[in-house]
Design an enzyme around this catalytic site. Structure first.
Site, PDB file in Angstrom:
ATOM      1  N   LYS A  94      11.998 -22.529 -29.761  1.00  0.00           N
ATOM      2  CA  LYS A  94      10.549 -21.598 -29.744  1.00  0.00           C
ATOM      3  C   LYS A  94       9.972 -22.361 -31.290  1.00  0.00           C
ATOM      4  CE  LYS A  94      12.656 -17.526 -31.026  1.00  0.00           C
ATOM      5  NZ  LYS A  94      13.893 -17.668 -30.414  1.00  0.00           N
ATOM      6  N   HIS A 153      21.308 -12.430 -27.665  1.00  0.00           N
ATOM      7  CA  HIS A 153      21.038 -10.559 -27.755  1.00  0.00           C
ATOM      8  C   HIS A 153      21.090  -9.971 -27.397  1.00  0.00           C
ATOM      9  CE1 HIS A 153      18.176 -13.142 -31.368  1.00  0.00           C
ATOM     10  NE2 HIS A 153      18.102 -13.343 -30.523  1.00  0.00           N
ATOM     11  N   ASN A 199       7.762 -14.936 -36.155  1.00  0.00           N
ATOM     12  CA  ASN A 199       9.851 -14.600 -36.178  1.00  0.00           C
ATOM     13  C   ASN A 199       9.854 -16.556 -37.033  1.00  0.00           C
ATOM     14  OD1 ASN A 199      12.150 -13.723 -35.940  1.00  0.00           O
ATOM     15  ND2 ASN A 199      12.703 -15.614 -34.047  1.00  0.00           N
TER      16      ASN A 199
END
Length: 240
Positions: free
Chosen positions: A44, A113, A67
């Site tokens: 990303k 995660h 982010n």
């Protein structure tokens, strides 16, 4: 977003009527410029940076953040940009309710995660939530975990296989593997600086996002050759 929603202090506040709002939601409430949103377990940052570079080459005053790079709330102290290209983590996506992106993508989903999201299914659902806040869903045909746009939503897809009309893919034309838009050959992979199938998919996803925003395919393809990737990401060290 770095604090989990099940943190005891957060749970205590929610049980007493508080509202949980993240940084991206606060940002989206304050800006009127269009947004392109990008998430995924991998790549990303590369795709966000590439889309931002293509926007600059298209003459747009663009802000790239989220982010990656600049936190979005820092943009609010500056004159508003013409476009924002945002990298969004699953932590940020958990609390987004106010975003209305012109295009959004889930590049890929892998088990990441899970200390916070507990199950791969929950993590996948959080990632796919980005589609509910976008006009166009850009999906990866190679990864079934990205294929969940909203019913009736306009979709564009990219993948490593030949593409149907109006979508992006890879195909051998004139004995060279090419980035394709439907049956239109765009550029041979050998003419691009970043090698590997994962980078070919990164190029295709960026083209699909830019195409969703109405940018010229010809201009975007011309700009791909100038993108050498992020530092330390499969970066060429030496050639002999």
């Amino acid at each position: 977003p770095g604090i989990a929603k099940d943190d005891p202090a957060i749970v205590y506040a929610l049980e007493r009527g508080s509202k949980l709002v993240g940084d991206i939601d606060l940002f989206c409430r304050e800006v009127s410029a269009p947004i392109i949103a990008i998430t995924g377990s991998n790549a990303k940052s590369s795709v966000t940076t590439l889309v931002g570079e293509m926007a600059k080459q298209a003459g747009l005053n663009v802000g790239v953040g989220g982010n990656i790079g600049l936190p979005v709330l820092d943009f609010l102290s500056m004159p508003e940009k013409e476009l924002y290209v945002l990298e969004l983590s699953s932590f940020q996506l958990e609390t987004i309710r106010s975003m209305s992106a012109i295009a959004a993508t889930v590049l890929n989903v892998s088990d990441d995660h899970l200390d916070r999201h507990k199950t791969l299914s929950n993590y996948q659902n959080i990632k796919q939530g980005i589609y509910r806040q976008s006009a166009v869903a850009v999906i990866n045909r190679d990864d079934q975990a990205t294929l969940s746009p909203v019913a009736g939503q306009r979709t564009l897809s990219f993948g490593s296989d030949p593409a149907n009309a109006g979508h992006f893919g890879l195909e051998v034309v004139n004995n060279k593997k090419q980035l394709m838009f439907g049956q239109q050959a765009l550029i041979a992979l050998e003419h691009l600086p970043l090698a590997g199938l994962h980078n070919a998919l990164n190029y295709l996803s960026a083209l699909a996002l830019g195409y969703s925003a109405g940018w010229s395919l010809t201009a975007m393809v011309e700009n791909l050759a100038g993108f050498s990737g992020l530092a330390h990401r499969c970066q060429r060290v030496k050639s002999t």
